[in-house]
Design an enzyme around this catalytic site. Structure first.
Site, PDB file in Angstrom:
ATOM      1  CB  SER A 124      -0.852  -0.031   1.276  1.00  0.00           C
ATOM      2  OG  SER A 124      -1.428   1.229   1.525  1.00  0.00           O
ATOM      3  CE1 TYR A 148      -3.910  -2.857   5.616  1.00  0.00           C
ATOM      4  CE2 TYR A 148      -3.323  -0.563   5.214  1.00  0.00           C
ATOM      5  CZ  TYR A 148      -3.633  -1.817   4.734  1.00  0.00           C
ATOM      6  OH  TYR A 148      -3.658  -2.049   3.374  1.00  0.00           O
ATOM      7  CE  LYS A 152      -1.370  -4.443   3.319  1.00  0.00           C
ATOM      8  NZ  LYS A 152      -1.681  -5.802   2.840  1.00  0.00           N
TER       9      LYS A 152
HETATM   10  P1  NAD Z   1     -11.045  -6.920   1.155  1.00  0.00           P
HETATM   11  O1  NAD Z   1     -11.264  -6.902   2.621  1.00  0.00           O
HETATM   12  O2  NAD Z   1     -12.193  -6.633   0.258  1.00  0.00           O
HETATM   13  O3  NAD Z   1     -10.393  -8.308   0.716  1.00  0.00           O
HETATM   14  C1  NAD Z   1      -9.529  -9.027   1.548  1.00  0.00           C
HETATM   15  C2  NAD Z   1     -10.045 -10.465   1.597  1.00  0.00           C
HETATM   16  O4  NAD Z   1      -9.173 -11.240   2.420  1.00  0.00           O
HETATM   17  C3  NAD Z   1     -11.450 -10.575   2.186  1.00  0.00           C
HETATM   18  O5  NAD Z   1     -12.257 -11.316   1.293  1.00  0.00           O
HETATM   19  C4  NAD Z   1     -11.252 -11.325   3.509  1.00  0.00           C
HETATM   20  O6  NAD Z   1     -12.346 -12.164   3.800  1.00  0.00           O
HETATM   21  C5  NAD Z   1      -9.983 -12.098   3.211  1.00  0.00           C
HETATM   22  N1  NAD Z   1      -9.158 -12.460   4.383  1.00  0.00           N
HETATM   23  C6  NAD Z   1      -8.686 -11.646   5.353  1.00  0.00           C
HETATM   24  N2  NAD Z   1      -7.919 -12.349   6.212  1.00  0.00           N
HETATM   25  C7  NAD Z   1      -7.905 -13.639   5.770  1.00  0.00           C
HETATM   26  C8  NAD Z   1      -7.292 -14.822   6.214  1.00  0.00           C
HETATM   27  N3  NAD Z   1      -6.525 -14.866   7.306  1.00  0.00           N
HETATM   28  N4  NAD Z   1      -7.506 -15.968   5.503  1.00  0.00           N
HETATM   29  C9  NAD Z   1      -8.270 -15.954   4.394  1.00  0.00           C
HETATM   30  N5  NAD Z   1      -8.873 -14.852   3.926  1.00  0.00           N
HETATM   31  C10 NAD Z   1      -8.690 -13.710   4.604  1.00  0.00           C
HETATM   32  O7  NAD Z   1      -9.831  -5.901   0.861  1.00  0.00           O
HETATM   33  P2  NAD Z   1      -9.291  -5.349  -0.515  1.00  0.00           P
HETATM   34  O8  NAD Z   1      -9.638  -3.908  -0.590  1.00  0.00           O
HETATM   35  O9  NAD Z   1      -9.658  -6.248  -1.630  1.00  0.00           O
HETATM   36  O10 NAD Z   1      -7.746  -5.430  -0.234  1.00  0.00           O
HETATM   37  C11 NAD Z   1      -6.948  -6.541  -0.653  1.00  0.00           C
HETATM   38  C12 NAD Z   1      -5.519  -6.324  -0.195  1.00  0.00           C
HETATM   39  O11 NAD Z   1      -5.033  -5.090  -0.707  1.00  0.00           O
HETATM   40  C13 NAD Z   1      -5.356  -6.233   1.326  1.00  0.00           C
HETATM   41  O12 NAD Z   1      -4.157  -6.875   1.682  1.00  0.00           O
HETATM   42  C14 NAD Z   1      -5.253  -4.747   1.574  1.00  0.00           C
HETATM   43  O13 NAD Z   1      -4.507  -4.457   2.724  1.00  0.00           O
HETATM   44  C15 NAD Z   1      -4.525  -4.282   0.323  1.00  0.00           C
HETATM   45  N6  NAD Z   1      -4.782  -2.868  -0.002  1.00  0.00           N
HETATM   46  C16 NAD Z   1      -6.061  -2.424  -0.152  1.00  0.00           C
HETATM   47  C17 NAD Z   1      -6.291  -1.087  -0.450  1.00  0.00           C
HETATM   48  C18 NAD Z   1      -7.688  -0.551  -0.565  1.00  0.00           C
HETATM   49  O14 NAD Z   1      -7.846   0.680  -0.484  1.00  0.00           O
HETATM   50  N7  NAD Z   1      -8.703  -1.360  -0.793  1.00  0.00           N
HETATM   51  C19 NAD Z   1      -5.206  -0.221  -0.622  1.00  0.00           C
HETATM   52  C20 NAD Z   1      -3.916  -0.712  -0.476  1.00  0.00           C
HETATM   53  C21 NAD Z   1      -3.713  -2.055  -0.166  1.00  0.00           C
HETATM   54  C1  WQD Z   2      -9.548   9.622   0.919  1.00  0.00           C
HETATM   55  C2  WQD Z   2      -9.713  11.110   1.195  1.00  0.00           C
HETATM   56  C3  WQD Z   2     -10.003  11.622   3.520  1.00  0.00           C
HETATM   57  C4  WQD Z   2     -13.845   9.573   3.950  1.00  0.00           C
HETATM   58  C5  WQD Z   2      -7.040   4.553   3.057  1.00  0.00           C
HETATM   59  C6  WQD Z   2      -5.971   3.874   3.857  1.00  0.00           C
HETATM   60  C7  WQD Z   2      -4.829   3.458   2.970  1.00  0.00           C
HETATM   61  C8  WQD Z   2      -5.353   2.614   1.804  1.00  0.00           C
HETATM   62  C9  WQD Z   2      -6.503   3.246   1.108  1.00  0.00           C
HETATM   63  C10 WQD Z   2      -5.119   0.327   2.371  1.00  0.00           C
HETATM   64  C11 WQD Z   2      -8.950  11.588   2.411  1.00  0.00           C
HETATM   65  C12 WQD Z   2     -11.256  11.971   2.745  1.00  0.00           C
HETATM   66  C13 WQD Z   2     -12.670  10.090   3.465  1.00  0.00           C
HETATM   67  C14 WQD Z   2     -14.901  10.453   4.318  1.00  0.00           C
HETATM   68  C15 WQD Z   2     -13.523  12.304   3.654  1.00  0.00           C
HETATM   69  N1  WQD Z   2      -5.820   1.346   2.239  1.00  0.00           N
HETATM   70  N2  WQD Z   2     -12.512  11.433   3.314  1.00  0.00           N
HETATM   71  N3  WQD Z   2     -14.700  11.798   4.148  1.00  0.00           N
HETATM   72  O1  WQD Z   2      -7.280   7.548   3.853  1.00  0.00           O
HETATM   73  O2  WQD Z   2      -6.356   7.939   1.514  1.00  0.00           O
HETATM   74  O3  WQD Z   2      -6.465   5.670   2.416  1.00  0.00           O
HETATM   75  O4  WQD Z   2      -7.497   3.639   2.064  1.00  0.00           O
HETATM   76  O5  WQD Z   2      -3.939   0.209   2.255  1.00  0.00           O
HETATM   77  O6  WQD Z   2      -3.945   2.743   3.743  1.00  0.00           O
HETATM   78  O7  WQD Z   2      -5.485   4.799   4.830  1.00  0.00           O
HETATM   79  O8  WQD Z   2      -8.564   6.753   1.776  1.00  0.00           O
HETATM   80  O9  WQD Z   2     -10.895   6.871   1.014  1.00  0.00           O
HETATM   81  O10 WQD Z   2     -10.421   6.897   3.489  1.00  0.00           O
HETATM   82  O11 WQD Z   2      -9.839   8.896   2.121  1.00  0.00           O
HETATM   83  O12 WQD Z   2     -13.385  13.536   3.539  1.00  0.00           O
HETATM   84  O13 WQD Z   2     -15.966  10.043   4.796  1.00  0.00           O
HETATM   85  O14 WQD Z   2     -11.097  11.361   1.487  1.00  0.00           O
HETATM   86  O15 WQD Z   2      -9.751  12.582   4.504  1.00  0.00           O
HETATM   87  O16 WQD Z   2      -8.492  12.880   2.137  1.00  0.00           O
HETATM   88  P1  WQD Z   2      -7.133   7.090   2.472  1.00  0.00           P
HETATM   89  P2  WQD Z   2     -10.008   7.280   2.119  1.00  0.00           P
END
Ligand code: NAD
Ligand code: WQD
Length: 332
Positions: A124, A148, A152
């Site tokens: 991330s 969290y 990572k």
């Molecule tokens: P999500 O929660 O929709 O998907 C994650 C999946 O993993 C879920 O289906 C959950 O049931 C499963 N899971 C969690 N722990 C598990 C375990 N121990 N065994 C088996 N299954 C398990 O999340 P996402 O948004 O699809 O994110 C996927 C990956 O990408 C995550 O590692 C997350 O940290 C990373 N990521 C997400 C974002 C984002 O904004 N969505 C941003 C950066 C990184």
């Molecule tokens: C985006 C912008 C908020 C909600 C998070 C995790 C990051 C990654 C992605 C996993 C920001 C603003 C948000 C609301 C708002 N996940 N906001 N009102 O914080 O950039 O990233 O998700 O790795 O680790 O921190 O994403 O969508 O929460 O926020 O004003 O109700 O929207 O302040 O500027 P963020 P977000």
């Protein structure tokens, strides 16, 4: 290739399953459904008219993971499974460290045992902390302020050390920026549990009338209009980035930003969403959210050069597709 997708029932994993099947690969999914529904996997098979083998297991369970490797000739792993709510990770640090770190170690260990040399990991942009934008892969990582983010940073480090002593192991660490949008069919998309933390699912639920109004967290940041700026990327572009990463893996460990390279403010996203959906969004500006940074966007040159991948879909398309899914989805 036959690919094991952990967390494949989740938001990014399910869209990546579609992209992999589209590219001709075979998919096995392992997910404990802690933050997703089996429904999503059925929908992926419906979109693609192809079979997916699904294991409802916890990937911290070594025996259950090994059972998959011994029953399938897995050629690569894409490890999405993890807990991802930043605020919750502050409340439940042990749960986050255990789940996110043990899962990575169990999978890496199984890969070594079964000689699976391709590994793609979901990291991330959070690992950059408060570096100067645009974030470049060569930057030193800065403290992330929450467990969290630390999971990572630590997972990246664990994979780095494993790759160092296993010359055949090929690892791609993908640092995602802010994924939004949904598959163009409107059949799969993001399904957050409860009240969403992230901006786009919150916005779509306001548009649908499920939530009253959006709270914008701060309008006094040093940005174009005072609201936070992020690099939003369409989830299908992100999914295609995984296919490119998998197909262009080389030995050693490689780090890639997956973003568009473009920053969009909260107010700009609200405007784009209103235009794409034709719905006026009610909002109020409130205090900054603790832990938020002003600016976050990627330098995307490395992924383009090494993987031949760039994001193609624009903000309007991202808003249109997020809205189409929310509007179609009845089962909530
Ligand atoms: P999500 O929660 O929709 O998907 C994650 C999946 O993993 C879920 O289906 C959950 O049931 C499963 N899971 C969690 N722990 C598990 C375990 N121990 N065994 C088996 N299954 C398990 O999340 P996402 O948004 O699809 O994110 C996927 C990956 O990408 C995550 O590692 C997350 O940290 C990373 N990521 C997400 C974002 C984002 O904004 N969505 C941003 C950066 C990184
Ligand atoms: C985006 C912008 C908020 C909600 C998070 C995790 C990051 C990654 C992605 C996993 C920001 C603003 C948000 C609301 C708002 N996940 N906001 N009102 O914080 O950039 O990233 O998700 O790795 O680790 O921190 O994403 O969508 O929460 O926020 O004003 O109700 O929207 O302040 O500027 P963020 P977000």
């Amino acid at each position: 290739m036959k690919i094991l997708i952990t967390g494949g029932a989740g938001y990014i994993g399910s869209h990546t399953a579609v992209a992999l099947l589209e590219a001709g690969h075979t998919v096995v999914i392992a997910d404990n459904l802690s933050n997703s529904k089996e429904w999503t996997i059925k929908k992926v098979t419906q979109i693609m008219s192809k079979r997916i083998t699904f294991y409802n297991i916890d990937v911290t369970d070594e025996e259950a993971v090994e059972n998959i490797f011994s029953n399938h000739p897995i050629e690569g792993v894409i490890h999405f499974a993890g807990l991802k709510a930043v605020g919750e990770s502050v409340e439940k640090p042990l749960e986050y460290y255990y789940n996110n770190l043990v899962s990575t170690m169990v999978l890496a260990k199984a890969c070594q045992k079964y000689k699976v040399m391709r590994f793609v990991f979901s990291s991330s942009a959070v690992v950059y902390g408060e570096n100067q934008v645009p974030f470049v892969e060569t930057m030193d990582l800065l403290p992330t302020t929450n467990p969290y983010g630390e999971t990572k940073v630590m997972s990246e480090r664990i994979l780095f050390d494993i790759a160092k002593v296993n010359p055949a192991f090929s690892v791609s660490v993908l640092r995602y920026f802010n994924p939004i949008g949904a598959h163009e069919s409107g059949i799969i998309g993001e399904l957050p549990n409860g009240i969403p933390n992230n901006l786009m699912p919150y916005l779509t639920q306001v548009a649908k009338g499920k939530l009253k109004k959006l709270r914008i967290f701060g309008s006094d940041y040093p940005t174009v209009d005072g609201t936070g700026v992020r690099d939003y990327i369409h989830v299908m572009d992100l999914a295609e980035g995984h296919v490119a990463a998998l197909e262009n893996l080389t030995t050693g460990i490689h780090f890639y930003n997956l973003g568009t390279g473009q920053g969009t403010s909260v107010l700009e996203l609200v405007n784009a969403f209103e235009q794409a959906s034709g719905i006026k969004i009610l909002y109020e500006v409130v205090e900054r959210r603790p832990g938020d940074i002003a600016l976050c966007y990627a330098d995307v040159a490395k992924a383009k050069k090494d993987l031949g991948w760039t994001a193609k879909r624009d903000i309007t398309t991202m808003c249109r597709d997020s809205w189409r899914f929310e509007n179609n989805y009845k089962d909530r």
